[in-house]
Design an enzyme around this catalytic site. Structure first.
Site, PDB file in Angstrom:
ATOM      1  N   ARG A 265       0.849  -1.208   0.000  1.00  0.00           N
ATOM      2  CA  ARG A 265       0.000   0.000   0.000  1.00  0.00           C
ATOM      3  C   ARG A 265       0.880   1.252   0.000  1.00  0.00           C
ATOM      4  O   ARG A 265       0.619   2.207  -0.741  1.00  0.00           O
ATOM      5  CB  ARG A 265      -0.896   0.016   1.242  1.00  0.00           C
ATOM      6  CG  ARG A 265      -1.954  -1.068   1.232  1.00  0.00           C
ATOM      7  CD  ARG A 265      -2.783  -1.013   2.513  1.00  0.00           C
ATOM      8  NE  ARG A 265      -3.707  -2.124   2.547  1.00  0.00           N
ATOM      9  CZ  ARG A 265      -3.803  -3.003   3.538  1.00  0.00           C
ATOM     10  NH1 ARG A 265      -3.059  -2.884   4.631  1.00  0.00           N
ATOM     11  NH2 ARG A 265      -4.660  -3.993   3.481  1.00  0.00           N
TER      12      ARG A 265
ATOM     13  N   ASP B  23     -16.003  -2.465  -4.328  1.00  0.00           N
ATOM     14  CA  ASP B  23     -16.049  -3.737  -3.610  1.00  0.00           C
ATOM     15  C   ASP B  23     -17.506  -4.184  -3.607  1.00  0.00           C
ATOM     16  O   ASP B  23     -18.410  -3.365  -3.714  1.00  0.00           O
ATOM     17  CB  ASP B  23     -15.546  -3.570  -2.172  1.00  0.00           C
ATOM     18  CG  ASP B  23     -15.109  -4.892  -1.548  1.00  0.00           C
ATOM     19  OD1 ASP B  23     -13.884  -5.115  -1.413  1.00  0.00           O
ATOM     20  OD2 ASP B  23     -15.990  -5.702  -1.180  1.00  0.00           O
TER      21      ASP B  23
ATOM     22  N   ALA C 236     -16.708  -7.005  -9.264  1.00  0.00           N
ATOM     23  CA  ALA C 236     -15.497  -6.419  -9.836  1.00  0.00           C
ATOM     24  C   ALA C 236     -15.403  -6.585 -11.360  1.00  0.00           C
ATOM     25  O   ALA C 236     -15.186  -5.600 -12.079  1.00  0.00           O
ATOM     26  CB  ALA C 236     -14.273  -7.027  -9.167  1.00  0.00           C
TER      27      ALA C 236
ATOM     28  N   ASP D 159      -6.893  -6.222  -5.956  1.00  0.00           N
ATOM     29  CA  ASP D 159      -6.432  -7.120  -4.885  1.00  0.00           C
ATOM     30  C   ASP D 159      -7.558  -8.101  -4.554  1.00  0.00           C
ATOM     31  O   ASP D 159      -8.223  -7.980  -3.526  1.00  0.00           O
ATOM     32  CB  ASP D 159      -6.062  -6.260  -3.664  1.00  0.00           C
ATOM     33  CG  ASP D 159      -5.609  -7.088  -2.482  1.00  0.00           C
ATOM     34  OD1 ASP D 159      -5.233  -8.263  -2.669  1.00  0.00           O
ATOM     35  OD2 ASP D 159      -5.621  -6.539  -1.355  1.00  0.00           O
TER      36      ASP D 159
ATOM     37  N   CYS E 121      -3.692 -13.846  -3.655  1.00  0.00           N
ATOM     38  CA  CYS E 121      -3.475 -14.479  -2.348  1.00  0.00           C
ATOM     39  C   CYS E 121      -3.817 -15.962  -2.414  1.00  0.00           C
ATOM     40  O   CYS E 121      -4.106 -16.590  -1.405  1.00  0.00           O
ATOM     41  CB  CYS E 121      -4.250 -13.749  -1.253  1.00  0.00           C
ATOM     42  SG  CYS E 121      -6.015 -13.704  -1.535  1.00  0.00           S
TER      43      CYS E 121
HETATM   44  N1  SAH Z   1      -7.434  -4.523  -0.996  1.00  0.00           N
HETATM   45  C1  SAH Z   1      -7.984  -4.781   0.319  1.00  0.00           C
HETATM   46  C2  SAH Z   1      -8.200  -6.226   0.625  1.00  0.00           C
HETATM   47  C3  SAH Z   1      -9.030  -6.973  -0.387  1.00  0.00           C
HETATM   48  S1  SAH Z   1      -9.741  -8.443   0.227  1.00  0.00           S
HETATM   49  C4  SAH Z   1      -7.100  -4.112   1.362  1.00  0.00           C
HETATM   50  O1  SAH Z   1      -6.109  -3.471   1.017  1.00  0.00           O
HETATM   51  O2  SAH Z   1      -7.418  -4.243   2.535  1.00  0.00           O
HETATM   52  C5  SAH Z   1     -10.788  -8.862  -1.089  1.00  0.00           C
HETATM   53  C6  SAH Z   1     -12.042  -8.027  -1.199  1.00  0.00           C
HETATM   54  O3  SAH Z   1     -12.716  -8.423  -2.395  1.00  0.00           O
HETATM   55  C7  SAH Z   1     -13.040  -8.171  -0.085  1.00  0.00           C
HETATM   56  O4  SAH Z   1     -13.297  -6.923   0.486  1.00  0.00           O
HETATM   57  C8  SAH Z   1     -14.322  -8.710  -0.765  1.00  0.00           C
HETATM   58  O5  SAH Z   1     -15.519  -8.118  -0.259  1.00  0.00           O
HETATM   59  C9  SAH Z   1     -14.118  -8.299  -2.182  1.00  0.00           C
HETATM   60  N2  SAH Z   1     -14.735  -9.150  -3.190  1.00  0.00           N
HETATM   61  C10 SAH Z   1     -14.752 -10.483  -3.255  1.00  0.00           C
HETATM   62  N3  SAH Z   1     -15.326 -10.904  -4.391  1.00  0.00           N
HETATM   63  C11 SAH Z   1     -15.696  -9.791  -5.067  1.00  0.00           C
HETATM   64  C12 SAH Z   1     -16.325  -9.556  -6.312  1.00  0.00           C
HETATM   65  N4  SAH Z   1     -16.679 -10.559  -7.102  1.00  0.00           N
HETATM   66  N5  SAH Z   1     -16.518  -8.287  -6.695  1.00  0.00           N
HETATM   67  C13 SAH Z   1     -16.143  -7.252  -5.922  1.00  0.00           C
HETATM   68  N6  SAH Z   1     -15.541  -7.419  -4.730  1.00  0.00           N
HETATM   69  C14 SAH Z   1     -15.321  -8.658  -4.305  1.00  0.00           C
END
Ligand code: SAH
Length: 399
Positions: A213, A251, A280, A300, A340
């Site tokens: 970040r 999100d 997404a 992410d 991840c």
């Molecule tokens: N970038 C964040 C962590 C991401 S964790 C940070 O820096 O803290 C992954 C995220 O993806 C979660 O918040 C989850 O709600 C979201 N997510 C999972 N599947 C998704 C989808 N299909 N579309 C949009 N968001 C999604």
């Protein structure tokens, strides 16, 4: 007392890995006589080779594929509250060197000498994810040790990860000590974020991306930023605080975005941050169709590949994601992208991202290839525990 520990003996020829320092022994490597089979999951045992040479003290679970998890190579080690306090104090000493504020991953399982548990600290509150039968049996001692070593007020013992099933454990979440505050602050890279520790994902915050970040923040001064899979705004708010002029967080979780909004306000960047609840891939495609463009795009996502057998198909998801994201990056802009997925290796991830960018007809150079921060140490014999892969790319270098 150690003298009374039950003994678990390894099969002939099965001791090599453990002798060389691997922290696990698998169930098919163990002499499963009736007494051994009857041991309660999570019992502390002394491990012996078939020649009766002691290898150390471990947690034993006869019903788990990972049957033995070493706690100490000292065959005389006593596993009690003082042992747990020692491990926690050692983990704390590292984090206090690394960070000014008491917000970090405090214990990262085997690499911190406590297999099967991850513990995150949020100031006066800690959240432990308990994923092995051995630690589950010691959960109350662990909570007491955390309170005594750290002086924290609240310990959340979270046993709600699906991987507990592999250890035969039920789901259970409980709070020890003072009641859990509804919302807590996370201090990271000089920014104040918000986390929901009771209902939030994992322990409530993803500490693993801290350094990534900060890196993306360095690229974001004066930039228009799109942070997809933003959760509570980890990357996007780092960019806004670093001087991005416009940040969009996407999100599908409304509650995560609500935390991001509160944090944007707390850091006085709410005038430059907008949130959007959406899926997404659909959202990326819509932005492409509209012709949107951003100087910095960050993606992410959660793990696309959940098991080994899904690798071949799942890994292609990263190519598609990179392609969709790269199309939104303005000429000469930057793409930050992460995986991840435990089962996707770093080189395979890089290859897919490289192809995804190439699909758009553009060149790219890799600026940063990193994993989780040093509060997520890796046991040298468990390289697969380095699950996080992060890439920062510059598009159109030289153009
Ligand atoms: N970038 C964040 C962590 C991401 S964790 C940070 O820096 O803290 C992954 C995220 O993806 C979660 O918040 C989850 O709600 C979201 N997510 C999972 N599947 C998704 C989808 N299909 N579309 C949009 N968001 C999604």
């Amino acid at each position: 007392m150690t003298e009374n520990l039950p003994v678990v003996t390894l099969n002939q020829g099965a001791s090599k890995r453990a002798e060389h320092g691997h922290p696990w022994v698998f169930s098919n490597e163990i002499r499963m006589d009736p007494a051994t089979k009857a041991l309660k999951p999570g019992t502390a045992v002394r491990i012996m080779t078939d020649n009766s040479a002691p290898l150390g003290v471990a947690m034993f679970n006869p019903h788990s594929l990972i049957a033995v998890r070493f706690l100490s190579r000292d065959p005389e080690a006593v596993i009690d509250g003082a042992f747990l306090e020692g491990r926690i104090a050692s983990a704390l000493a590292l984090r206090e060197k690394l960070y000014d504020a008491p917000c970090y991953r405090l214990v990262h399982a085997e690499a911190d000498g406590l297999p099967g548990v991850a513990i995150d600290r949020y100031g006066d509150v800690v959240v432990a994810q308990i994923n092995s039968a051995g630690i589950d049996r010691m959960a109350d001692d662990l909570a007491a040790a955390l309170i005594s070593v750290l002086g924290v007020k609240t310990v959340v013992l979270r046993g709600d990860s699906p991987i507990r099933k592999l250890e035969g454990l039920e789901e259970s979440v409980r709070v020890v000590g003072a009641p859990l505050p509804e919302k807590v602050e996370v201090h990271e890279n000089g920014i104040s974020y918000r986390a929901d520790l009771a209902l939030g994902q994992k322990t409530g915050w993803y500490f693993d991306q801290r350094d990534n970040r900060a890196f993306m923040g360095r690229l974001a001064k004066g930039a228009r930023v799109l942070d997809v899979y933003s959760h509570a705004g980890g990357f996007g708010l780092a960019c806004a605080v670093a001087g991005a002029v416009d940040v969009t967080l996407v999100d599908r979780s409304e509650s995560a975005l609500a935390l991001a909004s509160q944090a944007a306000e707390a850091n006085n960047v709410d005038d430059r941050v907008r949130i959007h609840v959406a899926e997404a891939f659909e959202d990326l495609a819509k932005r492409r169709d509209r012709g949107d463009s951003y100087d910095v795009v960050i993606c992410d996502p959660p793990a696309f590949v959940k098991s080994k057998k899904d690798v071949a198909v799942g890994v292609k998801g990263y190519r598609k994601l990179a392609r969709l994201a790269a199309r939104l990056v303005a000429p000469g802009g930057y793409l930050g992208i992460a995986s991840c997925s435990h089962h996707v290796e770093s080189d395979a991830f890089l290859a897919q991202v490289g192809r995804g960018v190439h699909d758009t007809g553009r060149e790219a150079s890799v600026l940063r290839r990193a994993g989780a921060g040093p509060d997520h140490p890796v046991h040298p014999q468990l390289p697969e525990s380095a699950y996080l892969k992060f890439l920062a790319l510059r598009l159109d270098p030289g153009a």
